[in-house]
Design a protein around this motif. Structure first.
Motif, PDB file in Angstrom:
ATOM      1  N   HIS A   1       0.834  -1.191   0.000  1.00  0.00           N
ATOM      2  CA  HIS A   1       0.000   0.000   0.000  1.00  0.00           C
ATOM      3  C   HIS A   1       0.873   1.247   0.000  1.00  0.00           C
ATOM      4  O   HIS A   1       1.990   1.237   0.507  1.00  0.00           O
ATOM      5  CB  HIS A   1      -0.892   0.019   1.239  1.00  0.00           C
ATOM      6  CG  HIS A   1      -1.849  -1.125   1.285  1.00  0.00           C
ATOM      7  ND1 HIS A   1      -2.929  -1.216   0.462  1.00  0.00           N
ATOM      8  CD2 HIS A   1      -1.874  -2.242   2.050  1.00  0.00           C
ATOM      9  CE1 HIS A   1      -3.588  -2.315   0.713  1.00  0.00           C
ATOM     10  NE2 HIS A   1      -2.972  -2.967   1.678  1.00  0.00           N
TER      11      HIS A   1
ATOM     12  N   PHE B   1       2.366   4.869   1.102  1.00  0.00           N
ATOM     13  CA  PHE B   1       2.754   5.349   2.429  1.00  0.00           C
ATOM     14  C   PHE B   1       1.630   6.116   3.110  1.00  0.00           C
ATOM     15  O   PHE B   1       1.368   5.928   4.288  1.00  0.00           O
ATOM     16  CB  PHE B   1       4.000   6.222   2.322  1.00  0.00           C
ATOM     17  CG  PHE B   1       4.410   6.825   3.630  1.00  0.00           C
ATOM     18  CD1 PHE B   1       5.007   6.041   4.597  1.00  0.00           C
ATOM     19  CD2 PHE B   1       4.177   8.151   3.910  1.00  0.00           C
ATOM     20  CE1 PHE B   1       5.371   6.572   5.820  1.00  0.00           C
ATOM     21  CE2 PHE B   1       4.539   8.697   5.125  1.00  0.00           C
ATOM     22  CZ  PHE B   1       5.140   7.907   6.074  1.00  0.00           C
ATOM     23  N   TYR B   2       0.949   6.990   2.362  1.00  0.00           N
ATOM     24  CA  TYR B   2      -0.099   7.806   2.981  1.00  0.00           C
ATOM     25  C   TYR B   2      -1.253   6.946   3.482  1.00  0.00           C
ATOM     26  O   TYR B   2      -1.866   7.265   4.492  1.00  0.00           O
ATOM     27  CB  TYR B   2      -0.607   8.877   2.023  1.00  0.00           C
ATOM     28  CG  TYR B   2      -1.332   8.343   0.811  1.00  0.00           C
ATOM     29  CD1 TYR B   2      -2.698   8.108   0.853  1.00  0.00           C
ATOM     30  CD2 TYR B   2      -0.663   8.072  -0.369  1.00  0.00           C
ATOM     31  CE1 TYR B   2      -3.367   7.607  -0.234  1.00  0.00           C
ATOM     32  CE2 TYR B   2      -1.321   7.575  -1.463  1.00  0.00           C
ATOM     33  CZ  TYR B   2      -2.673   7.340  -1.400  1.00  0.00           C
ATOM     34  OH  TYR B   2      -3.330   6.843  -2.483  1.00  0.00           O
TER      35      TYR B   2
ATOM     36  N   ASN C   1      -0.993   3.810   4.668  1.00  0.00           N
ATOM     37  CA  ASN C   1      -0.523   3.197   5.914  1.00  0.00           C
ATOM     38  C   ASN C   1      -0.555   4.200   7.060  1.00  0.00           C
ATOM     39  O   ASN C   1      -0.942   3.864   8.181  1.00  0.00           O
ATOM     40  CB  ASN C   1       0.887   2.643   5.740  1.00  0.00           C
ATOM     41  CG  ASN C   1       0.915   1.443   4.820  1.00  0.00           C
ATOM     42  OD1 ASN C   1      -0.100   0.786   4.623  1.00  0.00           O
ATOM     43  ND2 ASN C   1       2.064   1.174   4.248  1.00  0.00           N
ATOM     44  N   THR C   2      -0.140   5.428   6.808  1.00  0.00           N
ATOM     45  CA  THR C   2      -0.142   6.472   7.834  1.00  0.00           C
ATOM     46  C   THR C   2      -1.564   6.788   8.277  1.00  0.00           C
ATOM     47  O   THR C   2      -1.837   6.938   9.468  1.00  0.00           O
ATOM     48  CB  THR C   2       0.536   7.745   7.302  1.00  0.00           C
ATOM     49  OG1 THR C   2       1.827   7.411   6.806  1.00  0.00           O
ATOM     50  CG2 THR C   2       0.664   8.797   8.377  1.00  0.00           C
ATOM     51  N   LEU C   3      -2.477   6.861   7.318  1.00  0.00           N
ATOM     52  CA  LEU C   3      -3.871   7.140   7.642  1.00  0.00           C
ATOM     53  C   LEU C   3      -4.474   6.019   8.484  1.00  0.00           C
ATOM     54  O   LEU C   3      -5.151   6.283   9.483  1.00  0.00           O
ATOM     55  CB  LEU C   3      -4.681   7.333   6.362  1.00  0.00           C
ATOM     56  CG  LEU C   3      -6.181   7.594   6.542  1.00  0.00           C
ATOM     57  CD1 LEU C   3      -6.393   8.934   7.233  1.00  0.00           C
ATOM     58  CD2 LEU C   3      -6.878   7.567   5.204  1.00  0.00           C
TER      59      LEU C   3
ATOM     60  N   LEU D   1      -2.890   3.934  10.444  1.00  0.00           N
ATOM     61  CA  LEU D   1      -2.274   3.984  11.768  1.00  0.00           C
ATOM     62  C   LEU D   1      -2.894   5.088  12.617  1.00  0.00           C
ATOM     63  O   LEU D   1      -3.196   4.894  13.792  1.00  0.00           O
ATOM     64  CB  LEU D   1      -0.761   4.185  11.641  1.00  0.00           C
ATOM     65  CG  LEU D   1       0.020   4.252  12.940  1.00  0.00           C
ATOM     66  CD1 LEU D   1      -0.086   2.924  13.678  1.00  0.00           C
ATOM     67  CD2 LEU D   1       1.462   4.593  12.662  1.00  0.00           C
ATOM     68  N   ALA D   2      -3.114   6.256  12.032  1.00  0.00           N
ATOM     69  CA  ALA D   2      -3.711   7.371  12.769  1.00  0.00           C
ATOM     70  C   ALA D   2      -5.130   7.029  13.217  1.00  0.00           C
ATOM     71  O   ALA D   2      -5.518   7.308  14.362  1.00  0.00           O
ATOM     72  CB  ALA D   2      -3.720   8.626  11.908  1.00  0.00           C
TER      73      ALA D   2
END
Length: 92
Positions: A4, A6-7, A9-11, A13-14
């Motif tokens: 996936h 990066f953005y 994965n970051t979303l 996680l958040a």
């Protein structure tokens, strides 16, 4: 396995962090039943005896030590063989 962006994965996680934080907070009825230092942290009725504190404290100590031992063994494995599973994980 599809990777996936990066953005994404970051979303995810958040959302997981903030979602877990909001569900972990105790409701008003539970706050009233807890001792002073546990108010706002836990759900349900307060501890029924001092043994509850002893059991939870022992579980926390065991969990923290287990995590420490896991990180220590993963970071500095004693085995130097290249076929060892730890070296396969650390050096893909």
């Amino acid at each position: 396995m599809k990777k996936h962006p990066f953005y994404l994965n970051t979303l995810l996680l958040a959302v997981a962090i903030f979602g877990a934080h909001s569900t972990a907070m105790a409701c008003d009825a539970c706050k009233a039943q807890q001792p002073k230092f546990l108010q706002g942290i836990t759900h349900g009725a307060g501890p029924s005896s001092n043994w509850d504190y002893a059991v939870v404290s022992l579980m926390v100590i065991i969990t923290v030590y287990s995590f420490y031992a896991m990180v220590k063994c993963l970071a500095r494995p004693r085995e130097k063989s290249h076929e060892n599973i730890k070296n396969i994980i650390l050096n893909p």
